[in-house]
Design an enzyme around this catalytic site. Structure first.
Site, PDB file in Angstrom:
ATOM      1  N   ALA A 134     -16.392   6.724   2.110  1.00  0.00           N
ATOM      2  CA  ALA A 134     -15.060   6.821   2.715  1.00  0.00           C
ATOM      3  C   ALA A 134     -15.141   7.235   4.184  1.00  0.00           C
ATOM      4  CB  ALA A 134     -14.225   7.829   1.940  1.00  0.00           C
ATOM      5  N   ALA A 135     -16.260   6.903   4.834  1.00  0.00           N
ATOM      6  CA  ALA A 135     -16.458   7.395   6.199  1.00  0.00           C
ATOM      7  C   ALA A 135     -16.016   6.395   7.263  1.00  0.00           C
ATOM      8  CB  ALA A 135     -17.928   7.761   6.401  1.00  0.00           C
TER       9      ALA A 135
ATOM     10  N   ARG B 178     -10.814  -3.079  11.331  1.00  0.00           N
ATOM     11  CA  ARG B 178      -9.975  -4.255  11.139  1.00  0.00           C
ATOM     12  C   ARG B 178      -8.506  -3.909  10.872  1.00  0.00           C
ATOM     13  NH1 ARG B 178     -14.363  -6.605   7.001  1.00  0.00           N
ATOM     14  NH2 ARG B 178     -14.838  -4.372   6.993  1.00  0.00           N
TER      15      ARG B 178
ATOM     16  N   ASN C 284     -20.483  -9.542  -4.276  1.00  0.00           N
ATOM     17  CA  ASN C 284     -20.718  -8.109  -4.425  1.00  0.00           C
ATOM     18  C   ASN C 284     -19.393  -7.369  -4.293  1.00  0.00           C
ATOM     19  OD1 ASN C 284     -21.584  -5.437  -4.187  1.00  0.00           O
ATOM     20  ND2 ASN C 284     -22.026  -5.685  -1.994  1.00  0.00           N
TER      21      ASN C 284
ATOM     22  N   ASN D 297      35.926  23.066  -8.229  1.00  0.00           N
ATOM     23  CA  ASN D 297      36.367  21.800  -7.657  1.00  0.00           C
ATOM     24  C   ASN D 297      36.372  21.906  -6.135  1.00  0.00           C
ATOM     25  OD1 ASN D 297      37.923  19.545  -6.785  1.00  0.00           O
ATOM     26  ND2 ASN D 297      38.570  19.322  -8.922  1.00  0.00           N
TER      27      ASN D 297
ATOM     28  N   SER E 182      41.359  20.202  -0.135  1.00  0.00           N
ATOM     29  CA  SER E 182      40.707  19.244   0.780  1.00  0.00           C
ATOM     30  C   SER E 182      40.682  19.753   2.213  1.00  0.00           C
ATOM     31  CB  SER E 182      41.465  17.919   0.755  1.00  0.00           C
ATOM     32  OG  SER E 182      41.429  17.404  -0.558  1.00  0.00           O
TER      33      SER E 182
HETATM   34  C1  UD1 Z   1     -18.881  -4.311   1.701  1.00  0.00           C
HETATM   35  C2  UD1 Z   1     -20.221  -4.948   1.320  1.00  0.00           C
HETATM   36  C3  UD1 Z   1     -19.989  -6.391   0.863  1.00  0.00           C
HETATM   37  C4  UD1 Z   1     -18.986  -6.410  -0.274  1.00  0.00           C
HETATM   38  C5  UD1 Z   1     -17.702  -5.719   0.134  1.00  0.00           C
HETATM   39  C6  UD1 Z   1     -16.772  -5.575  -1.050  1.00  0.00           C
HETATM   40  C7  UD1 Z   1     -21.830  -3.877   2.834  1.00  0.00           C
HETATM   41  C8  UD1 Z   1     -22.708  -4.065   4.010  1.00  0.00           C
HETATM   42  N1  UD1 Z   1     -21.103  -4.943   2.472  1.00  0.00           N
HETATM   43  O1  UD1 Z   1     -18.377  -4.997   2.831  1.00  0.00           O
HETATM   44  O2  UD1 Z   1     -21.205  -6.969   0.417  1.00  0.00           O
HETATM   45  O3  UD1 Z   1     -18.753  -7.750  -0.675  1.00  0.00           O
HETATM   46  O4  UD1 Z   1     -17.979  -4.380   0.599  1.00  0.00           O
HETATM   47  O5  UD1 Z   1     -15.533  -5.076  -0.655  1.00  0.00           O
HETATM   48  O6  UD1 Z   1     -21.822  -2.800   2.251  1.00  0.00           O
HETATM   49  N2  UD1 Z   1     -18.299   3.130   4.907  1.00  0.00           N
HETATM   50  C9  UD1 Z   1     -18.876   4.361   5.103  1.00  0.00           C
HETATM   51  N3  UD1 Z   1     -19.749   4.507   6.133  1.00  0.00           N
HETATM   52  C10 UD1 Z   1     -20.088   3.488   6.963  1.00  0.00           C
HETATM   53  C11 UD1 Z   1     -19.507   2.227   6.747  1.00  0.00           C
HETATM   54  C12 UD1 Z   1     -18.617   2.072   5.697  1.00  0.00           C
HETATM   55  O7  UD1 Z   1     -18.602   5.312   4.374  1.00  0.00           O
HETATM   56  O8  UD1 Z   1     -20.903   3.720   7.868  1.00  0.00           O
HETATM   57  C13 UD1 Z   1     -17.335   2.984   3.796  1.00  0.00           C
HETATM   58  C14 UD1 Z   1     -16.005   2.422   4.252  1.00  0.00           C
HETATM   59  O9  UD1 Z   1     -15.121   3.476   4.596  1.00  0.00           O
HETATM   60  C15 UD1 Z   1     -15.546   1.663   3.016  1.00  0.00           C
HETATM   61  C16 UD1 Z   1     -16.831   1.256   2.313  1.00  0.00           C
HETATM   62  O10 UD1 Z   1     -17.847   2.052   2.877  1.00  0.00           O
HETATM   63  O11 UD1 Z   1     -14.778   2.493   2.168  1.00  0.00           O
HETATM   64  C17 UD1 Z   1     -17.155  -0.219   2.495  1.00  0.00           C
HETATM   65  O12 UD1 Z   1     -17.293  -0.497   3.881  1.00  0.00           O
HETATM   66  P1  UD1 Z   1     -16.626  -1.774   4.554  1.00  0.00           P
HETATM   67  O13 UD1 Z   1     -16.908  -1.733   6.008  1.00  0.00           O
HETATM   68  O14 UD1 Z   1     -15.224  -1.921   4.112  1.00  0.00           O
HETATM   69  O15 UD1 Z   1     -17.531  -2.923   3.897  1.00  0.00           O
HETATM   70  P2  UD1 Z   1     -17.118  -4.443   3.707  1.00  0.00           P
HETATM   71  O16 UD1 Z   1     -17.185  -5.134   5.012  1.00  0.00           O
HETATM   72  O17 UD1 Z   1     -15.879  -4.540   2.935  1.00  0.00           O
HETATM   73 CA    CA Z   2     -14.195  -3.134   2.417  1.00  0.00          CA
END
Ligand code: UD1
Ligand code: CA
Length: 493
Positions: free
Chosen positions: A44-45, A50, A204, A412, A440
């Site tokens: 969740a980092a 986007r 994935n 009332n 009133s």
């Molecule tokens: C990722 C997968 C992709 C998969 C997709 C599914 C990778 C490289 N790719 O892509 O194969 O199909 O999820 O939804 O993992 N996060 C961190 N630290 C970081 C980067 C990201 O904690 O340095 C967390 C983000 O907050 C997020 C999660 O990891 O909750 C996934 O990262 P995100 O950048 O959304 O990966 P996708 O591009 O969706």
């Molecule tokens: Ca994602």
């Protein structure tokens, strides 16, 4: 896992190769024992580039709650809170604040160098576990059932890494699963796919199960030779396979659960899905919802059977609605508790209010925080209440403001009555005892008390307490000048 809020530099240190290797001695044991200690790590980092937002991605809301709150909720149904770890980074303090009360642990990832790097940062915190389920904080539809199935599959197959995969008609944007028979050779991100790989429809999901030892014995082998120059957790598939560790994929039967939210459009889509599911669940439990597509009902809202919800109603936050109620269109009800048999007419707004059985509200009532509306009370058109207790059967039917007031039973309140509760500096209380009749257009200048059974004449400005059973009149005496108009007309000619 009762770590984990360490100082920034400790985290950096924790991410260093030396620490990881020390924490995880390489092993030849490939098995994940059934009944093994399982942690859940939630990534969740990320910043959520986007989403084009200054706020952390995982705090964006769907179904009335942050994305991360949904994922944490699913995790907590699988393992106890002390085995759940959120990996946070961007605006970490705000994320911790939002998750306060869940009891989960946190690890900081600073800076954010990819999903693989996120797990590197969590290595010390995971050292006491046999396996870790990795979830994405931005994919809120995941259910506890699917997480359990993934865990059990992983244990049963004694894999080093099990990827939750899905077969999609449109795999665009997702990493593709490259198989070699039953095993997985690699995951290739969309941007790095060859044209042939791009056609693969098994993707994935971003959810994994890892056996902790092989994961951290090999995670150092991740490289950043990709378009984003990040450590991809997805590359662990190829890394572990090269290390002769079994890598498997478990295809989910419910691909809709893996939906992520990388863009605002995806957030809206998720929100819509989640709320429709919520409506279906309530309907299955006996609630009538007409035109459910138009209703906005948050995940934690409870509604008892035989209540009818009309189109374009919003039930938000921790709202609880009893049975046999009727909530009419355009009402917006947040964090409120409503009894049984209550009618909320069109366009009413309730915010942190309590409403007793068989009360009737609206149309266009505004119940602000601290409104406690008793049984069979009527609060009508354009009536605003705040920090008010209204006793059984009392009525304020039209155009009234009641603030900081204690109102007894059977009172009332006439149209246009106003409690003057604010002197510009402080708020003052109005007490209206049982059976009072307020005519009133009365203004009640607080602090003031209207004694039991007393009457206030219409259009009165009441500044002194009224004793029980008395009549108070606080208005100018009427003067009538006969023929005044006729005479005026004559002089104007
Ligand atoms: C990722 C997968 C992709 C998969 C997709 C599914 C990778 C490289 N790719 O892509 O194969 O199909 O999820 O939804 O993992 N996060 C961190 N630290 C970081 C980067 C990201 O904690 O340095 C967390 C983000 O907050 C997020 C999660 O990891 O909750 C996934 O990262 P995100 O950048 O959304 O990966 P996708 O591009 O969706
Ligand atoms: Ca994602």
């Amino acid at each position: 896992m009762d770590i984990v809020l360490l100082a920034e530099d400790v985290f950096r240190f924790a991410c260093a190769r030396r620490v990881i290797l020390k924490a995880m001695k390489p092993t030849r044991n490939r098995s994940a024992k059934p009944g093994a200690r399982t942690a859940i790590a939630i990534m969740a980092a990320g910043k959520g580039t986007r989403l084009k937002s200054k706020h952390p991605k995982v705090l964006h809301e769907v179904g009335g709650k942050p994305l991360l709150a949904h994922v944490v909720e699913a995790a907590l149904r699988v393992v106890p809170a002390h085995d759940v770890l959120a990996i946070i980074g961007h605006e970490a303090d705000r994320v911790i604040e939002a998750m306060r009360g869940t009891g989960i642990g946190f690890v900081r990832q600073e800076p954010q160098r990819g999903t693989g790097h996120a797990l590197m940062c969590a290595a010390p915190a995971l050292s006491g576990y046999d396996q870790v389920i990795v979830l994405s904080g931005d994919a809120p539809l995941i259910t506890a059932e699917t997480v359990r199935t993934l865990r059990d599959f992983h244990c049963h197959k004694r894999a080093a890494m099990t990827i939750l995969s899905a077969q999609l008609d449109d795999p665009t944007g997702y990493g593709r699963i490259i198989r070699a028979g039953d095993e997985v050779k690699a995951i290739v991100e969309e941007k790095s796919c060859s044209p042939a790989q791009r056609k693969i429809r098994e993707i994935n999901s971003g959810f994994y199960a890892f056996s902790v030892k092989p994961l951290f014995a090999n995670i150092e082998k991740l490289k950043t030779d990709n378009p984003h120059a990040e450590y991809y957790l997805t590359d662990m598939a190829a890394v572990l396979r090269r290390a002769k560790q079994p890598v498997l994929a478990m295809k989910t039967g419910t691909p809709s659960e893996i939906l992520g939210s990388n863009t605002r459009a995806e957030l809206a889509e998720l929100d819509q899905k989640m709320r429709y599911q919520k409506c279906l669940k309530l309907m299955a439990e006996g609630v009538t919802i007409f035109y459910p597509q138009s209703c906005v009902i948050d995940s934690d809202v409870e509604v008892a059977p035989d209540t009818v919800v009309q189109p374009f109603v919003q039930l938000l936050g921790k709202t609880r609605v009893g049975s046999d109620c009727r909530i009419r269109s355009y009402s917006v009800i947040r964090d409120s508790v409503i009894g049984n048999g209550v009618v909320v007419r069109q366009g009413s707004i309730l915010d942190d209010a309590r409403v007793g059985n068989d009360a009737v509200l609206g149309p266009y009532s505004h119940l602000r925080p601290g409104s406690e509306i008793g049984e069979r009370v009527h609060v009508g058109n354009f009536v605003e209440t705040k920090k008010v207790r209204m006793g059984k059967g009392s009525k304020a039917n039209h155009l009234t403001y009641l603030g900081d007031a204690e109102i007894g039973d059977g009172v009332n309140i006439g149209a246009g009555t106003i409690t003057c509760n604010y002197d510009g500096v402080r708020k003052h209380k109005t007490v209206i005892e049982d059976g009072v009749f307020v005519g009133s257009d009365s203004t009640l200048v607080a602090p003031i008390k209207l004694g039991k059974g007393s009457y206030v004449g219409a259009a009165s400005c009441i500044t002194d307490d009224v004793p029980p059973d008395s009549l108070a009149l606080g208005r100018a005496k009427q003067i009538v000048k006969e023929d005044w108009v006729k005479n005026k007309r004559r002089t104007q000619k």
